[in-house]
Scaffold this motif. Structure first.
Motif, short mmCIF file in Angstrom:
data_model
loop_
_atom_site.label_atom_id
_atom_site.label_comp_id
_atom_site.label_asym_id
_atom_site.label_seq_id
_atom_site.Cartn_x
_atom_site.Cartn_y
_atom_site.Cartn_z
N ILE A 195 0.86 -1.18 0.00
CA ILE A 195 0.00 0.00 0.00
C ILE A 195 0.90 1.23 0.00
CG2 ILE A 195 -1.77 1.29 1.24
CD1 ILE A 195 -2.64 -1.31 2.56
N LEU A 196 0.82 2.02 -1.06
CA LEU A 196 1.63 3.22 -1.18
C LEU A 196 0.81 4.43 -0.74
CD1 LEU A 196 3.30 2.43 -4.62
CD2 LEU A 196 4.31 2.20 -2.36
N GLY A 197 1.34 5.22 0.20
CA GLY A 197 0.64 6.41 0.65
C GLY A 197 -0.53 6.11 1.55
N GLY A 198 -0.43 5.10 2.37
CA GLY A 198 -1.54 4.72 3.24
C GLY A 198 -1.38 5.15 4.67
N GLY A 199 -0.85 6.33 4.88
CA GLY A 199 -0.58 6.79 6.24
C GLY A 199 -1.80 7.02 7.09
N PRO A 218 4.66 1.61 3.22
CA PRO A 218 5.64 2.70 3.36
C PRO A 218 4.93 4.05 3.29
CG PRO A 218 5.69 1.83 1.13
CD PRO A 218 4.69 0.99 1.88
N ASN A 219 5.41 5.02 4.07
CA ASN A 219 4.81 6.35 4.09
C ASN A 219 5.89 7.36 4.41
OD1 ASN A 219 3.18 8.71 5.55
ND2 ASN A 219 1.76 7.60 4.24
N ILE A 220 5.77 8.57 3.86
CA ILE A 220 6.84 9.55 4.07
C ILE A 220 6.67 10.37 5.34
CG2 ILE A 220 7.23 9.73 1.57
CD1 ILE A 220 5.91 12.51 1.72
N ASP A 221 5.51 10.33 5.98
CA ASP A 221 5.24 11.31 7.03
C ASP A 221 4.71 10.65 8.30
OD1 ASP A 221 4.67 13.59 8.50
OD2 ASP A 221 3.92 14.69 6.77
N CYS A 252 8.18 4.54 7.80
CA CYS A 252 8.28 5.80 7.09
C CYS A 252 9.57 5.82 6.29
CB CYS A 252 8.26 6.97 8.07
SG CYS A 252 6.60 7.33 8.67
N VAL A 253 9.45 6.20 5.02
CA VAL A 253 10.61 6.27 4.13
C VAL A 253 10.70 7.69 3.59
CG1 VAL A 253 10.42 3.85 3.51
CG2 VAL A 253 9.24 5.57 2.13
#
Length: 300
Positions: A195-199, A218-221, A252-253
């Motif tokens: 799941i990309l962007g599933g924060g 993975p999520n950036i935030d 988080c990446v």
């Protein structure tokens, strides 16, 4: 915090406007409110009259020769003043009907816009339309290294996650989440899922119910995750409490790593594919969204 109430009243006359007659006919209404007048004229371009009240409210009356008459009125957003504004607009509308002698083609009176309030109720859609939500509380408002994160409470939609001004997800939007997952047409049992962007945890919460082998998110935030696990629990349940569950893990990446994951997935499209699409109404977006399901085309 004091806020300004911006009210509008528009007339599209069925015939060319007699600017001087309209100006003189409306003058007494503004004078009754104790408003002083300043008039500007342009040859062949009509009139602009500004009326100012000692309490700080003001009105702009713009009369175009081709028949368009616009009234914009700005005042303090208080109960008493709001009633005075409504009364003035009612009087102007009635007087305009008299002055136009039944040639008014269209009258448009929009709900007032409240500007500068403690709670911002106005948010644009992806296609540039302005939507006013019934927001009554700011639940969470923080700036992360990547974006501004807001969670606002709506009486109709529940808590709404807004990232840098874009509405992302509300507690009412289970249809959106299920559509992303394929609306029951996909079998995730025993499969690895990315799941990309599933924060916000919405997809993760639903997909773990379908017994996948492993879900990676993975999520950036990290601050989005922290805000959602506290204030969006109707959407994410408890899956964000611990980012390592029986069948899922999250981390988080940085943005470069996240983009490389997207590119890696796109790289798998090495063969002809087929697709289907589904149109879903997302409640808090007030929009229709189109979801595509893509699969490898069977060999002849």
């Amino acid at each position: 915090m004091a806020a300004a109430r911006h009210s509008t009243l528009d007339f599209m006359l069925g015939a060319k406007a007699d600017s001087e007659t309209i100006l003189k006919g409306l003058q007494s209404i503004f004078q009754e409110q104790g408003m002083t007048e300043s008039v500007h004229t342009w040859q062949d371009h009509g009139y602009l009259a500004t009326y100012i009240n000692k309490n700080g409210s003001f009105a702009n009356l713009r009369i175009y020769p081709h028949g368009l008459v616009l009234l914009d009125l700005q005042s303090y957003d208080g109960d008493a003043e709001g009633k005075e504004v409504d009364s003035l607009l009612n009087k102007v509308e009635e007087r305009m009907k008299e002055l136009s002698q039944d040639t008014t083609g269209r009258v448009k009176r929009l709900p007032p816009i409240v500007r500068g309030g403690t709670i911002d109720r106005y948010w644009p859609t992806a296609d540039g339309r302005l939507v006013e939500y019934d927001i009554d509380e700011v639940v969470y408002d923080e700036d992360s290294p990547y974006q501004n994160i807001k969670i606002l409470h709506s009486k109709q939609f529940g808590n709404i996650l807004i990232l840098s001004g874009d509405v992302n997800l509300a507690e009412s939007d289970l249809a959106y989440t299920r559509a992303i997952m394929g609306s029951g047409k996909e079998d995730y049992t025993g499969k690895d899922v990315l799941i990309l962007g599933g924060g916000d945890g919405g997809i993760l919460c639903e997909i773990v119910k379908l017994k996948p082998k492993m879900v990676t998110v993975p999520n950036i935030d990290q601050m989005v995750i922290d805000g959602c696990k506290k204030y969006m629990r109707k959407t994410c349940g408890d899956v964000l409490d611990n980012l390592k569950g029986d069948c899922y893990q999250g981390n988080c990446v940085n943005l470069t790593e996240a983009l490389s994951l997207y590119e890696e997935q796109l790289g798998h499209l090495y063969c002809p594919v087929e697709f289907s699409k589904e149109i879903v109404c997302v409640p808090s977006y007030l929009e229709l969204w189109v979801f595509y399901t893509v699969w490898k085309k069977a060999k002849p």
